[in-house]
Design an enzyme around this catalytic site. Structure first.
Site, PDB file in Angstrom:
ATOM      1  CB  VAL A   1      20.368 -39.578  10.029  1.00  0.00           C
ATOM      2  CG1 VAL A   1      21.214 -38.769  11.013  1.00  0.00           C
ATOM      3  CG2 VAL A   1      21.144 -40.801   9.555  1.00  0.00           C
TER       4      VAL A   1
ATOM      5  CE  LYS B   1      22.738 -45.963  10.048  1.00  0.00           C
ATOM      6  NZ  LYS B   1      24.037 -46.510   9.581  1.00  0.00           N
TER       7      LYS B   1
ATOM      8  CG  ASP C   1      29.627 -48.047   1.866  1.00  0.00           C
ATOM      9  OD1 ASP C   1      29.824 -47.904   0.638  1.00  0.00           O
ATOM     10  OD2 ASP C   1      28.558 -47.752   2.420  1.00  0.00           O
TER      11      ASP C   1
ATOM     12  N   GLY D   1      18.301 -36.999   7.243  1.00  0.00           N
ATOM     13  CA  GLY D   1      18.562 -37.744   6.016  1.00  0.00           C
ATOM     14  C   GLY D   1      18.146 -39.194   6.159  1.00  0.00           C
ATOM     15  NE  ARG D   2      12.801 -40.807   5.244  1.00  0.00           N
ATOM     16  CZ  ARG D   2      12.064 -41.678   5.923  1.00  0.00           C
ATOM     17  NH1 ARG D   2      12.321 -42.976   5.804  1.00  0.00           N
ATOM     18  NH2 ARG D   2      11.075 -41.276   6.700  1.00  0.00           N
ATOM     19  N   GLY D   3      19.053 -43.291   4.748  1.00  0.00           N
ATOM     20  CA  GLY D   3      19.995 -44.189   4.100  1.00  0.00           C
ATOM     21  C   GLY D   3      19.315 -45.496   3.769  1.00  0.00           C
ATOM     22  CD  GLN D   4      21.330 -50.684   1.076  1.00  0.00           C
ATOM     23  OE1 GLN D   4      22.457 -50.200   1.012  1.00  0.00           O
ATOM     24  NE2 GLN D   4      21.022 -51.877   0.582  1.00  0.00           N
ATOM     25  CE1 TYR D   5      20.554 -52.965   4.643  1.00  0.00           C
ATOM     26  CE2 TYR D   5      22.490 -51.584   4.303  1.00  0.00           C
ATOM     27  CZ  TYR D   5      21.755 -52.721   4.002  1.00  0.00           C
ATOM     28  OH  TYR D   5      22.219 -53.601   3.058  1.00  0.00           O
TER      29      TYR D   5
END
Length: 930
Positions: free
Chosen positions: A667, A682, A778, A660-664
C-alpha cells in the site's frame, strides 16, 4: 527529409510531430488492448454458449428469486438469453475498435489547407500560390499515407490505383505539381474524376495516422466528405483559416457540419505568407473576430479560453489557435478526441461485462437456493400429503354418524322445497295432454326418472355443501400449501426437461405441468370442494346407490300426470331413502378413493423425486462451472476494460511513500487521482490465475456496491503492464485514504465511548455487506480503518464474496476464523464470529493476543484449539453484558449466533448505559458496571 523545408517558428515542427506521434501511439497501444479484450470477450461468450451442451440454458431459468446480490440486476426471464453478447452491441464495438485515426484538413480555401499540411509534415509538399476562389477550384482529395518509398498515384478510395501518367512521374519533385492536384474539366473517365491523389511518404507521423486534405468546395462539399469518412475512420477534424474572418459560406458550411455531425473541430489561423510567423500575443481581454464568430456558431464557449486550453474533464471540445507557436495544442486536441473514442468503447464493453457478471452472480444465488430448497420441498410434500391422507381417513372412519345426521337434517329442511319444485316441474321431451288423461307407461317412467334426477341433483348439492364445511380447515392447512409446493417442484422439473417451454408458460399454464395424472388424482381425492361441486366421478360413485334405491320403488300408474301426482312421486322417493345406508356408502367409497389416490400420489412423487435428483446433479455441476470458470473469467475481462477506462480518464497514478505491506500487496500513498485527494494505492501482483480471478471478482463486488459511510471507497483501478521493468503485471487499486487502522488506534489508546462507537460502525458496515449478499470473511483489526474523528470503515474486501459464489476455501486470519470455516461449509455468520473476537479486543482496549491463542505454537495448533472450542478468556475489565455478547457471537454452533440486526441495538444499549455511567462517575471502568 521530414521536418526540412517547412515554415519555422520557435521550437520548430519537430516538437509538434513528436507530440502528435506520442498521442497517436498512445491511442494505438490502448486500442490494441481494447481489441484484445473484445476478442477474448467474444471467445468467452462462444465458450459459454457451447459449454456443456444445453446444460447452461436449463440451469439459467431455475429458481424463483434472488437476493439483491452484489451489483443487483437479476434475470427472471429465461436467463440464457441474456448471457450473451447482443449482436448489435458486438457489431458496434467491433466497428468502433477497427477504426484507425485520420487527420482530415478542411479549410477556407486551398492555400490555407495546403499551408497547414506543409506545417504539419514539415515539408512544402503542396503548392500554396493558388489564386482562384474556393468555389471555382477543382482540386481533388489528397491522402498522405506511410510507406518506405515516396510515391504519388491516383487511386479510387479503398479500391485500386488508376494507370495514369502524372507530372510527378516525369522527374524529381519537392512540391507536388499543380496539374496532378487538379481535376481536368475535359476528363470523360468518371473514375478519374472521383479518384483521390495518394501520396506515400516515409514520415514517422504517417506511421501513426493518415492525413487527408479535403477537396475544394467546387468539387465536393465538406459535408459530403465527412459523410464518406464518418463510419470508416476516427476523424480528427482541422479547419484551416487564412482570413481574419469567416465568410458567409464558411459559416454556413460550419453550421451544417455542427447540425449533422456534432464534431469537435480544431480551428487554426495559418500565418500570412511573408509575415513574421510568431503572431503578437493578445491580452486575455482581447477577443478576435474569429473567436466571436465561432462563439456565435457555438463551437466555442466561455468556459474554456480562446487559446484552446483543454477542459478539466478532458472531454473533446473545439479549439481555436491563432498563433503558430500554439499549434502544439493540436496534440492535446487529438488526444482528447482519441481518448473520448476509447473511453466510450471501453465503457460500452465494460457495461456488457458487468451486466452479464451480475446475471451470473444472481444465477449462482438461484442455483444455490435450488440445491438447498428442492430436497426440503420434496420432504415437505411427502409429509403433508401423508398428514392430509390420515386426516381424511379419520373423517371417513369417525364421522359416519355425523354424515347420517347431516343427510337426515338436509332432507328434513329441504323436503317442502323439493316437493314444491317437483309439483311445478316441467318435463322435458314428454308431451302431457292438457285434459290430464293418462299417458303411456313409457312416458310415465320418463316422468318418474326426471323427478328422481331433480331430487338427486338438489340433494347432491346440499349434502356436498355440508360436507365441504365439515372439512373446510383442510383446504387451507393442507391442500393449498401442498398444491403450491407441488406446483413449484413440477415447474422446475419441467423446465429442466423442456427448457424451451419455460418461455411459453405465461401463455399456457398446462404446458409446464410434468404430471397431469398426479394433478388429476389430487383434484379428485383431496380438493373436496372441487370434487363435489364439479360432479366428478367421485360424486357419481357416491350417489349411485341413491339412484338404485329410488329405482326400486314400486309405482302404480296414476290416472293422470298432475301436480298432486308429481308431489306424491317425489314424497315417496324421499321417504324411501335410507340416511344410514347413504352415510355408510359415502364413507366406504371415500376410503376406497383415498387409498387409491394415496398410492398413486406416492408413486408419482417418487417419479418426481427421481427426476429432481438428476436435475440437481446437473445444477450443481453448472453452479461449480459458474463459480470457478465463467464468473472469474468474465470478471477479469471486466477488470481490464474498467481499468482501461480509468487510465484513459485519469492517467496512471503516481506512487508515494510506502504505507504498509500485506499478504498480497503493498500500500502506497497517492497524493491525488481522478479528483480524489488524498488516496491510498494498493499494488497487487497476482502470482497465478486463481489470484487474478479472486482479485477481479473482489474489484467487481467493490465497484458494484454503492458508496457507504462504513466502507472504504474504491475510486478506481489501473493495470500496470510494465511493473517491475515489464517482468510482471500489477493491478493498482486506488482507494480512499484514512488516518490509521484499528490496531494502531488501540495501541495508541482510545476512550471507551470511542471504542464502542467503532464497534457499532463495524456492525453497520458488515450488515450492509450482508444486505448485498456479500460475506467479508476477514474481519480483523487491520481491516478496520479510522478517520480523523475515529469513525470506522471496513476495508480489504479481498476475501469478500457473495454466499452463492463461495467455494468453501479456507480463508481469513486464524484467530478470527470460525470453526466451520475449516469444514468448507459456512455462511455469513462467520463474520459474526469474527466480530466477536474483534469486540474482545475493543473491550480490552489493547492488541495483546488472548492467552489461549498466545500459547499456540503454530497455526495448526491454533486451528485445532478453535475447533475444540477454545476461545479468548474473560478479562477483569469486561462488563457482563459485553462478555455475554462476545460469547454469543463466537458460539461454536453458527445457528446460535445472534443476527447483526440484534447485535446492533444491544451494542447501542451497552454504549448508552456505560458511557452515561462513566460520565457520572469518571473513575468507573467496565468492571464496575456489572
Amino acid at each position: 527529409m521530414e521536418g526540412e523545408g517547412a515554415p519555422s517558428w520557435r521550437g520548430g515542427p519537430g516538437g509538434l510531430i513528436r507530440e502528435l506521434c506520442r498521442s497517436f501511439g498512445h491511442y494505438n497501444r490502448h486500442l490494441a488492448r481494447l481489441q484484445h479484450n473484445l476478442r477474448e470477450t467474444k471467445k468467452f461468450f462462444r465458450d459459454v454458449k457451447y459449454s456443456q451442451g444445453n446444460l447452461f440454458a436449463s440451469g439459467a431459468a431455475i429458481g424463483e428469486g434472488s437476493p439483491s446480490g452484489a451489483g443487483g440486476g437479476g434475470t427472471r426471464d429465461g436467463g440464457q438469453n441474456f448471457i450473451s453478447f447482443p449482436r448489435h452491441e458486438e457489431e458496434h464495438l467491433q466497428q468502433t475498435v477497427s477504426w484507425h485515426p485520420c487527420l482530415l484538413i478542411l479549410g477556407q480555401n486551398c492555400n490555407a489547407k495546403c499551408q497547414l499540411l506543409n506545417i504539419l509534415l514539415g515539408e512544402k509538399l503542396l503548392p500554396t500560390t493558388k489564386i482562384s476562389s474556393e468555389e471555382n477550384c477543382k482540386r481533388r482529395r489528397i491522402r498522405f499515407t506511410h510507406g518506405t518509398q515516396t510515391r504519388v498515384s491516383l487511386a479510387l478510395p479503398e479500391q485500386y490505383e488508376l494507370v495514369h501518367m502524372m507530372a510527378a512521374h516525369r522527374g524529381h519533385w519537392d512540391t507536388i505539381p499543380e496539374e496532378d492536384l487538379e481535376i481536368r474539366g475535359d476528363s470523360e473517365d468518371p473514375a478519374h474524376r472521383i479518384a483521390e491523389l495518394e501520396v506515400v511518404l516515409p514520415y514517422s507521423l504517417l506511421k501513426e495516422v493518415d492525413v487527408v486534405v479535403a477537396p475544394c468546395r467546387g468539387f465536393q462539399s465538406a459535408e459530403a466528405t465527412l459523410e464518406e469518412y464518418m463510419n470508416q475512420v476516427l476523424l480528427i477534424v482541422i479547419f484551416a483559416i487564412s482570413e481574419a474572418e469567416l465568410s458567409s459560406s464558411d459559416e454556413n458550411e460550419l453550421r451544417e457540419i455542427k447540425e449533422k455531425f456534432s464534431l469537435p473541430i480544431f480551428f487554426f489561423k495559418v500565418p500570412e505568407s511573408g509575415v513574421e510567423l510568431i503572431s503578437p500575443k493578445k491580452t486575455d481581454n482581447e477577443k478576435s473576430s474569429l473567436y466571436c464568430q465561432l462563439m456565435d456558431l457555438e463551437y466555442l464557449s466561455t468556459n474554456h479560453c480562446s487559446c484552446g486550453a483543454p477542459s478539466p474533464d478532458a472531454v473533446a471540445q473545439s479549439m481555436l489557435v491563432e498563433q503558430l507557436e500554439k499549434l502544439r495544442l493540436l496534440s492535446t486536441f487529438s488526444r482528447q478526441v482519441l481518448q473520448k473514442h476509447l473511453v466510450e468503447a471501453a465503457t460500452s464493453l465494460n457495461e456488457v461485462h458487468c451486466r452479464c457478471l451480475n446475471i451470473f452472480i444472481n444465477q449462482a444465488f438461484d442455483m444455490q437456493r435450488d440445491l438447498q430448497i428442492t430436497p426440503k420441498r420434496l420432504e415437505y410434500t411427502r409429509r403433508k400429503e401423508n398428514e392430509l391422507y390420515e386426516s381424511l381417513m379419520n373423517i371417513a372412519n369417525r364421522k359416519q354418524e355425523e354424515m347420517k345426521d347431516m343427510i337426515i337434517e338436509t332432507l328434513s329442511n329441504m323436503k317442502e322445497e323439493l316437493l314444491e319444485d317437483a309439483a311445478n316441474m316441467e318435463f322435458k321431451d314428454i308431451i302431457i295432454p292438457e285434459n290430464g288423461e293418462p299417458v303411456s307407461s313409457k312416458d310415465i317412467k320418463c316422468c318418474i326418472k326426471q323427478i328422481q334426477e331433480l331430487i338427486i341433483s338438489r340433494l347432491n348439492q346440499a349434502v356436498a355443501n355440508k360436507l365441504i364445511s365439515s372439512v373446510d380447515y383442510l383446504r387451507e392447512s393442507f391442500v393449498g400449501t401442498l398444491e403450491r409446493c407441488l406446483k413449484s417442484l413440477e415447474e422446475s422439473w419441467e423446465v429442466s426437461v423442456h427448457p424451451a417451454r419455460s418461455l411459453e408458460k405465461s401463455k399456457d399454464v398446462s404446458v409446464h405441468i410434468t404430471s397431469n395424472y398426479l394433478k388429476q388424482i389430487l383434484n379428485a381425492a383431496y380438493h373436496v370442494e372441487v370434487t363435489f361441486h364439479s360432479g366428478s366421478t367421485v360424486t357419481r360413485m357416491l350417489w349411485e346407490q341413491i339412484k338404485q334405491i329410488i329405482q326400486r320403488i314400486t309405482w302404480v300408474s296414476p290416472p293422470a300426470i298432475t301436480s298432486d301426482w308429481k308431489r306424491k312421486v317425489a314424497q315417496d322417493a324421499i321417504e324411501s331413502l335410507s340416511a344410514s345406508k347413504l352415510a355408510k356408502s359415502i364413507c366406504s367409497q371415500f376410503r376406497t378413493r383415498l387409498n387409491s389416490s394415496h398410492e398413486a400420489f406416492a408413486a408419482s412423487l417418487r417419479q418426481l423425486e427421481d427426476g429432481h435428483s438428476g436435475r440437481l446433479e446437473k445444477t450443481e455441476d453448472l453452479w461449480l462451472k459458474v463459480r470457478k470458470d465463467h464468473a472469474p473469467r468474465l470478471a477479469r475481462l471486466s477488470l481490464e476494460s474498467r481499468s482501461l477506462q480509468d487510465v484513459l480518464l485519469h492517467g496512471k497514478p503516481k506512487l508515494g511513500r510506502e504505507l504498509g505491506r500485506g499478504q498480497y500487496g503493498v500500500v502506497y500513498l497517492c497524493d491525488s487521482w481522478g479528483g480524489h485527494f488524498p488516496c491510498a494505492l494498493k499494488s497487487v501482483v497476482p502470482p497465478d490465475e486463481k489470484h487474478w480471478n479472486d482479485l477481479a471478482l473482489e474489484f467487481h463486488y467493490m465497484r458494484s456496491l454503492q458508496s457507504h459511510e462504513r466502507l472504504v471507497d474504491l475510486h478506481g483501478s489501473v493495470i500496470d503492464y510494465g511493473y517491475g521493468g515489464g517482468s510482471s503485471i500489477a493491478v493498482l487499486l486506488i482507494m480512499e485514504r484514512l488516518h490509521r487502522d484499528l490496531y494502531t488506534g488501540l495501541k495508541a489508546g482510545l476512550e471507551l465511548e470511542t471504542r464502542l462507537q467503532i464497534a457499532l460502525d463495524v456492525v453497520e458496515g458488515i450488515r450492509y455487506l450482508h444486505s448485498q449478499g456479500l460475506v467479508h470473511r476477514d474481519i480483523k483489526l487491520k481491516n478496520v480503518l479510522l478517520d480523523k474523528k475515529n469513525r470506522a470503515k471496513i476495508t480489504d474486501l479481498g476475501f469478500c464474496k457473495p454466499e452463492a459464489m463461495m467455494s468453501g476455501s479456507i480463508v481469513g486470519t486464524p484467530i478470527h476464523m470460525a470453526p466451520e470455516l475449516f469444514t468448507g461449509k459456512y455462511d455469513n455468520s462467520v463474520d459474526v464470529y469474527a466480530f466477536g473476537i474483534l469486540f474482545w479486543y475493543i473491550c480490552s482496549g489493547h492488541v495483546k493476543l488472548p492467552e489461549a491463542f498466545e500459547r499456540c505454537a503454530s497455526k495448526d495448533h491454533l486451528w485445532n484449539n478453535v475447533r475444540r472450542g477454545v476461545r479468548p478468556e474473560r478479562l477483569p475489565v469486561f462488563d457482563e453484558e459485553c462478555w455475554q455478547l462476545m460469547e454469543a457471537c463466537w458460539d461454536g454452533d453458527s445457528s446460535q449466533r445472534p443476527l447483526l440486526g440484534i447485535v446492533q441495538p444491544m451494542l447501542q444499549g451497552i454504549m448508552d448505559r456505560l458511557c452515561k455511567s462513566s460520565s457520572e462517575h469518571p473513575n468507573k471502568g467496565l468492571d464496575d458496571s456489572t
